[in-house]
Design a protein around this motif. Sequence first.
Motif, short mmCIF file in Angstrom:
data_model
loop_
_atom_site.label_atom_id
_atom_site.label_comp_id
_atom_site.label_asym_id
_atom_site.label_seq_id
_atom_site.Cartn_x
_atom_site.Cartn_y
_atom_site.Cartn_z
N PHE A 32 16.28 82.16 -4.71
CA PHE A 32 15.32 81.25 -4.09
C PHE A 32 15.68 79.79 -4.30
O PHE A 32 14.87 78.91 -4.02
CB PHE A 32 13.91 81.49 -4.66
N ASP A 35 14.88 77.08 -1.82
CA ASP A 35 13.48 76.84 -1.51
C ASP A 35 12.68 76.22 -2.66
O ASP A 35 11.65 75.61 -2.43
CB ASP A 35 12.81 78.17 -1.13
N VAL A 65 7.69 74.42 -4.33
CA VAL A 65 8.40 74.94 -3.17
C VAL A 65 8.51 73.87 -2.10
O VAL A 65 7.56 73.13 -1.85
CB VAL A 65 7.65 76.18 -2.62
N ARG A 68 5.74 73.33 0.96
CA ARG A 68 4.60 74.22 0.79
C ARG A 68 3.85 73.89 -0.49
O ARG A 68 4.36 73.17 -1.33
CB ARG A 68 5.06 75.67 0.71
N LEU A 95 7.04 85.00 -4.95
CA LEU A 95 7.99 84.30 -4.08
C LEU A 95 8.53 85.23 -2.99
O LEU A 95 8.66 84.82 -1.83
CB LEU A 95 9.13 83.71 -4.90
N GLU A 96 8.85 86.47 -3.35
CA GLU A 96 9.32 87.42 -2.35
C GLU A 96 8.26 87.63 -1.28
O GLU A 96 8.56 87.68 -0.08
CB GLU A 96 9.65 88.76 -3.01
N ALA A 98 5.78 85.50 -0.44
CA ALA A 98 5.60 84.27 0.35
C ALA A 98 6.76 84.04 1.32
O ALA A 98 6.54 83.73 2.49
CB ALA A 98 5.46 83.07 -0.59
N PHE A 99 7.98 84.20 0.84
CA PHE A 99 9.12 83.93 1.71
C PHE A 99 9.37 85.07 2.68
O PHE A 99 9.93 84.86 3.75
CB PHE A 99 10.37 83.63 0.88
N LEU A 102 7.36 84.14 5.59
CA LEU A 102 8.01 83.07 6.35
C LEU A 102 9.15 83.61 7.18
O LEU A 102 9.34 83.22 8.33
CB LEU A 102 8.55 82.00 5.40
N ASP A 103 9.95 84.49 6.61
CA ASP A 103 11.08 85.05 7.34
C ASP A 103 10.61 85.82 8.57
O ASP A 103 11.24 85.77 9.62
CB ASP A 103 11.90 85.98 6.44
N ARG A 108 12.60 80.82 9.12
CA ARG A 108 13.09 79.64 8.42
C ARG A 108 14.61 79.61 8.41
O ARG A 108 15.27 80.64 8.44
CB ARG A 108 12.54 79.57 7.00
N ARG A 110 18.07 79.47 6.87
CA ARG A 110 18.64 79.90 5.61
C ARG A 110 20.16 79.88 5.74
O ARG A 110 20.70 80.05 6.81
CB ARG A 110 18.22 81.34 5.28
#
Length: 129
Positions: A32, A35, A65, A68, A95-96, A98-99, A102-103, A108, A110
Amino acid sequence: MKVQVNTSNDIDNKDALERWASEYLNEQLGRFEQDITSIEVQMTDENHAARGGGVDKRCMLEARVNGRAPIAVTNFAPDQNLAFRGAADKLAHALEHAFGKLDRREHRVRETIRRDPEVLEGTAIPPQS
């Protein structure tokens, strides 16, 4: 990723804890690093007693982050090692989650090897004769 450790007066070896926490978090949450700008660690002894007793060590981790709101988790355990490791596991899961959202929704940007021309050339399947 910058790691800052804050402890209550009842927690010993702050310098060693800070080095270990930084290495551990960079290893566990390295995926991460694009991010997260920093992680703040707060270790406290809830009953403020030199003697042990119960689940009295608290570790709060707050990840800052990019773009965010911060993501924070807390874990309680009988000793600071277990409190920290439990909080790190909880933060990785948060985090997994939340992201992952987003993915799926915002796509996002990357870093990926899929767009690297050198990698694409090397993975091309040769035509069959």
